[in-house]
Design an enzyme around this catalytic site. Structure first.
Site, PDB file in Angstrom:
ATOM      1  CB  CYS A 106     -67.465  -5.679 -17.276  1.00  0.00           C
ATOM      2  SG  CYS A 106     -66.855  -5.362 -16.306  1.00  0.00           S
TER       3      CYS A 106
ATOM      4  CD  GLU B 121     -70.004  -2.362 -10.172  1.00  0.00           C
ATOM      5  OE1 GLU B 121     -69.098  -1.479 -10.779  1.00  0.00           O
ATOM      6  OE2 GLU B 121     -69.441  -1.097  -8.867  1.00  0.00           O
TER       7      GLU B 121
ATOM      8  N   GLY C 195     -74.361  -6.058 -14.582  1.00  0.00           N
ATOM      9  CA  GLY C 195     -74.616  -6.343 -16.212  1.00  0.00           C
ATOM     10  C   GLY C 195     -74.677  -5.505 -16.631  1.00  0.00           C
ATOM     11  CB  SER C 196     -76.097  -5.108 -20.252  1.00  0.00           C
ATOM     12  OG  SER C 196     -77.238  -5.347 -19.965  1.00  0.00           O
TER      13      SER C 196
ATOM     14  CD  GLU D 158     -70.088  -4.754  -6.427  1.00  0.00           C
ATOM     15  OE1 GLU D 158     -69.766  -5.010  -6.792  1.00  0.00           O
ATOM     16  OE2 GLU D 158     -71.753  -4.598  -6.287  1.00  0.00           O
TER      17      GLU D 158
ATOM     18  CB  THR E 249     -80.117  -5.547 -17.974  1.00  0.00           C
ATOM     19  OG1 THR E 249     -80.140  -5.921 -18.922  1.00  0.00           O
ATOM     20  CG2 THR E 249     -81.003  -6.117 -16.034  1.00  0.00           C
ATOM     21  CB  ALA E 250     -77.946  -1.246 -15.126  1.00  0.00           C
TER      22      ALA E 250
ATOM     23  CG  ASN F 264     -68.797 -11.231 -17.480  1.00  0.00           C
ATOM     24  OD1 ASN F 264     -69.691 -11.686 -16.864  1.00  0.00           O
ATOM     25  ND2 ASN F 264     -67.750 -10.246 -17.554  1.00  0.00           N
TER      26      ASN F 264
HETATM   27  P1  NAD Z   1     -77.904  -9.461 -18.819  1.00  0.00           P
HETATM   28  O1  NAD Z   1     -77.670  -7.040 -18.253  1.00  0.00           O
HETATM   29  O2  NAD Z   1     -78.505  -8.784 -20.163  1.00  0.00           O
HETATM   30  O3  NAD Z   1     -77.659  -9.677 -17.792  1.00  0.00           O
HETATM   31  C1  NAD Z   1     -77.532  -9.268 -16.189  1.00  0.00           C
HETATM   32  C2  NAD Z   1     -78.181  -9.964 -15.502  1.00  0.00           C
HETATM   33  O4  NAD Z   1     -79.123  -9.352 -15.412  1.00  0.00           O
HETATM   34  C3  NAD Z   1     -78.889 -11.847 -15.800  1.00  0.00           C
HETATM   35  O5  NAD Z   1     -78.822 -12.080 -14.378  1.00  0.00           O
HETATM   36  C4  NAD Z   1     -80.017 -11.386 -16.069  1.00  0.00           C
HETATM   37  O6  NAD Z   1     -81.256 -12.220 -16.995  1.00  0.00           O
HETATM   38  C5  NAD Z   1     -80.428 -10.098 -15.178  1.00  0.00           C
HETATM   39  N1  NAD Z   1     -81.850  -9.607 -15.780  1.00  0.00           N
HETATM   40  C6  NAD Z   1     -81.990  -9.438 -17.656  1.00  0.00           C
HETATM   41  N2  NAD Z   1     -83.099  -8.283 -17.552  1.00  0.00           N
HETATM   42  C7  NAD Z   1     -83.197  -7.971 -15.955  1.00  0.00           C
HETATM   43  C8  NAD Z   1     -84.421  -7.421 -15.573  1.00  0.00           C
HETATM   44  N3  NAD Z   1     -85.380  -6.760 -16.643  1.00  0.00           N
HETATM   45  N4  NAD Z   1     -84.548  -7.664 -13.948  1.00  0.00           N
HETATM   46  C9  NAD Z   1     -83.794  -8.192 -13.480  1.00  0.00           C
HETATM   47  N5  NAD Z   1     -83.082  -8.637 -14.263  1.00  0.00           N
HETATM   48  C10 NAD Z   1     -82.697  -8.636 -15.279  1.00  0.00           C
HETATM   49  O7  NAD Z   1     -75.473  -8.432 -19.026  1.00  0.00           O
HETATM   50  P2  NAD Z   1     -75.177  -9.879 -19.555  1.00  0.00           P
HETATM   51  O8  NAD Z   1     -75.179 -10.041 -20.456  1.00  0.00           O
HETATM   52  O9  NAD Z   1     -75.413 -11.012 -18.698  1.00  0.00           O
HETATM   53  O10 NAD Z   1     -73.897  -9.203 -18.866  1.00  0.00           O
HETATM   54  C11 NAD Z   1     -72.627  -8.183 -19.774  1.00  0.00           C
HETATM   55  C12 NAD Z   1     -72.634  -6.965 -19.479  1.00  0.00           C
HETATM   56  O11 NAD Z   1     -72.256  -7.162 -17.738  1.00  0.00           O
HETATM   57  C13 NAD Z   1     -72.042  -6.191 -20.112  1.00  0.00           C
HETATM   58  O12 NAD Z   1     -72.109  -5.149 -20.561  1.00  0.00           O
HETATM   59  C14 NAD Z   1     -70.660  -6.389 -19.213  1.00  0.00           C
HETATM   60  O13 NAD Z   1     -69.735  -5.153 -19.303  1.00  0.00           O
HETATM   61  C15 NAD Z   1     -71.572  -5.897 -17.459  1.00  0.00           C
HETATM   62  N6  NAD Z   1     -70.887  -6.542 -16.654  1.00  0.00           N
HETATM   63  C16 NAD Z   1     -70.271  -5.749 -15.804  1.00  0.00           C
HETATM   64  C17 NAD Z   1     -69.393  -5.357 -14.770  1.00  0.00           C
HETATM   65  C18 NAD Z   1     -69.160  -4.895 -13.647  1.00  0.00           C
HETATM   66  O14 NAD Z   1     -68.321  -4.970 -12.813  1.00  0.00           O
HETATM   67  N7  NAD Z   1     -69.587  -3.127 -13.974  1.00  0.00           N
HETATM   68  C19 NAD Z   1     -68.525  -6.962 -14.714  1.00  0.00           C
HETATM   69  C20 NAD Z   1     -69.329  -8.017 -15.593  1.00  0.00           C
HETATM   70  C21 NAD Z   1     -70.159  -7.929 -16.306  1.00  0.00           C
END
Ligand code: NAD
Length: 489
Positions: free
Chosen positions: A289, A255, A233-234, A470, A237-238, A157
């Site tokens: 986010c 995050e 990320g999401s 962070e 995934t976390a 994003n």
């Molecule tokens: P995502 O979790 O799909 O992907 C994030 C990253 O993780 C990508 O680089 C992806 O390739 C990688 N990934 C996916 N599966 C993985 C695995 N099994 N092992 C290791 N890495 C893996 O998230 P997205 O769709 O790219 O981003 C959107 C999400 O991010 C939303 O939920 C949003 O709220 C969140 N986000 C949070 C913050 C914050 O600071 N809290 C900031 C921006 C976005």
């Protein structure tokens, strides 16, 4: 989507040990505003991650022994070089992600520059603790050292903005890194790699492997020589990263997503609240986010608020991201657009009212953007708190507006989701603002404003929105190991 001629496609390469290396296979990346494949991204896996981790390990000794001042100068130089190419970076980010060039030019790229300058400065100002025990003849002090090879994984994003928010503190502290940007937005990270040598970043200090989460991301998470992972990320995934890294007891910073409320009391200054809440709902197509997606409005001003909020939303133009009069660009992908649209459909099926946007107003697009992933900013009213639109992260230009009666009630409803990232509170009553801010379960509360950030202060979420914080001090602590040393004289 139509495939452009392969010779005109942009080809991204991995950056390992200071060199660009081709990959054995590639994946397609789309321009979200046209729907065309325009770029090929390495489909890295274990082998590429292995090479990158080795390069980072080899570089660690030299980099970690440089003084903070030397590292600081290199970070500043890198910031200057990105700033020098700001327009090219902004256009690339827009083309890759769908966001408007205007947004990338004023938010994403300036912030990426600032991330390097900020940590170049903050690294010079940390002091460690010291205590004395005269009766024992002892003095204790703490020392901090970089951890080693940091694994950095970022989302699509705010591509360069969030990646540099990790790279800058990691290398400022003396770590070396292997970064994996989102496979959907790789281009600006690759452009930044081209500036590393000129900035004086030694080979192997910053390595970038491009590819999917399942292959490249997981290989990084599972690598035994990567002791810490910083992930944005999401939440889903976390969870996977937490499981996969558990056998290695890795240090994690997570995050994650949000379902952020705005709480508007009847004494709020609506002339500020309305335009800011439209912005907090729809900036970057709602793909931040920190975006607002649940707006609680006190009953007495509810109908006036709705009327003015919808009128303000309608001022936002959707279309070609390069057009300076456009405020809402394209969503990241066709799949994501479908997912966001489906939330609106589900809300309608449950009896909610769509006041403007998706399915209600016509969306007219220029000829070149007909196949792009566009959607009008959408406002939904009369949604139940239990509805998926009020519970799940939509991550698109959709916001729900609902009425509330009392302070007590709204705090409970605002806290009634699994997430806990950010909230905004609108009121001129200072006592109420403090009370509500203290009781909201989230890591950030903005009162009478949104997205005003001081990078010195902790950033992060509670509950399903993350683990860890962070910021100047928090990132320093995350990216270093502390040791307590006792001296007896
Ligand atoms: P995502 O979790 O799909 O992907 C994030 C990253 O993780 C990508 O680089 C992806 O390739 C990688 N990934 C996916 N599966 C993985 C695995 N099994 N092992 C290791 N890495 C893996 O998230 P997205 O769709 O790219 O981003 C959107 C999400 O991010 C939303 O939920 C949003 O709220 C969140 N986000 C949070 C913050 C914050 O600071 N809290 C900031 C921006 C976005």
């Amino acid at each position: 989507p139509t495939m452009a001629h392969s010779e005109s496609l942009l080809v991204v390469e991995n950056f390992i040990g200071g060199k660009f290396v081709p990959c054995s296979s590639y994946i397609d990346a789309y321009n979200p505003s046209t729907g065309d494949v325009y770029c090929r991204v390495p489909d890295s896996g274990k082998e590429e991650v292995e090479a990158a981790v080795k390069a980072a390990k080899d570089a660690f000794q030299i980099w970690s022994s440089r003084s903070p001042l030397e590292r600081s100068q290199i970070l500043n130089k890198l910031a200057d070089l990105i700033e020098h190419d700001l327009e090219a970076f902004a256009e690339a980010e827009s083309k890759d992600q769908g966001k408007t060039v205007k947004f990338a030019r004023t938010v994403d790229i300036p912030r990426a520059v600032h991330n390097f300058r900020f940590f170049a400065s903050s690294i010079l100002h940390h002091v460690t603790e010291c205590t004395e025990m005269p009766a024992m003849g002892c003095v204790h002090y703490t020392s901090r050292a970089p951890v080693g090879v940091a694994g950095l994984i970022s989302p699509w994003n705010l591509p360069l903005y969030l990646l540099t928010w990790k790279i800058a503190p990691a290398i400022a502290c003396g770590n070396t890194v292997v970064a994996k940007p989102s496979e959907m937005t790789s281009v600006t990270a690759w452009m930044m790699c081209k500036l590393m040598e000129k900035a004086g970043v030694p080979p192997g200090v910053v390595n970038v492997v491009f590819g999917t989460g399942a292959k490249a991301g997981e290989a990084l998470v599972c690598h035994p020589d990567v002791p810490l992972i910083s992930f944005t990320g999401s939440t889903l995934t976390a969870q996977r990263i937490t499981e996969k890294s558990a056998p290695h007891c890795k240090r994690l910073s997570l995050e994650l997503g949000g379902k952020n409320p705005a709480i508007v009391f009847d004494d709020a200054d609506l002339s500020q609240c309305i335009p800011t809440t439209v912005r907090s709902s729809f900036a970057n197509q709602g793909e931040i986010c920190l975006c607002t997606s649940r707006i609680f409005v006190q009953r007495g001003i509810y109908s006036e608020f709705l009327k003015r909020f919808v009128a303000e939303t309608k001022k936002w133009n959707t279309g070609n991201p390069s057009d300076p009069t456009v405020d809402v660009g394209a969503l990241i992908s066709k799949e994501h657009l479908e997912k966001v649209r489906n939330y609106v459909k589900k809300a309608q099926a449950e009896g909610a009212r769509v006041l403007c946007g998706e399915g209600v107003d016509p969306l007219t697009l220029p000829p070149g953007n007909q196949k792009g992933y566009f959607m009008l900013p959408t406002v939904i009213a009369e949604v139940k708190d239990e509805s998926c639109c009020m519970q799940e992260e939509i991550f698109g230009p959709v916001t729900c507006v609902v009425p509330f009666n009392t302070e007590e009630e709204v705090i409970e409803r605002a806290n009634g989701v699994k997430y806990g990232l950010a909230a905004t509170v609108w009121s001129r009553n200072v006592g109420r603002v403090h009370r509500v801010a203290h009781r909201l379960q989230c890591g950030l509360v903005w009162t009478n404003c949104w997205l005003v950030r001081d990078l010195n202060l902790p950033f992060g979420g509670m509950k399903a929105s993350g683990i860890g914080r962070e910021g100047a001090k928090d990132s320093y602590e995350f990216f270093t190991e502390v040791k307590t040393i006792t001296i007896k004289h």
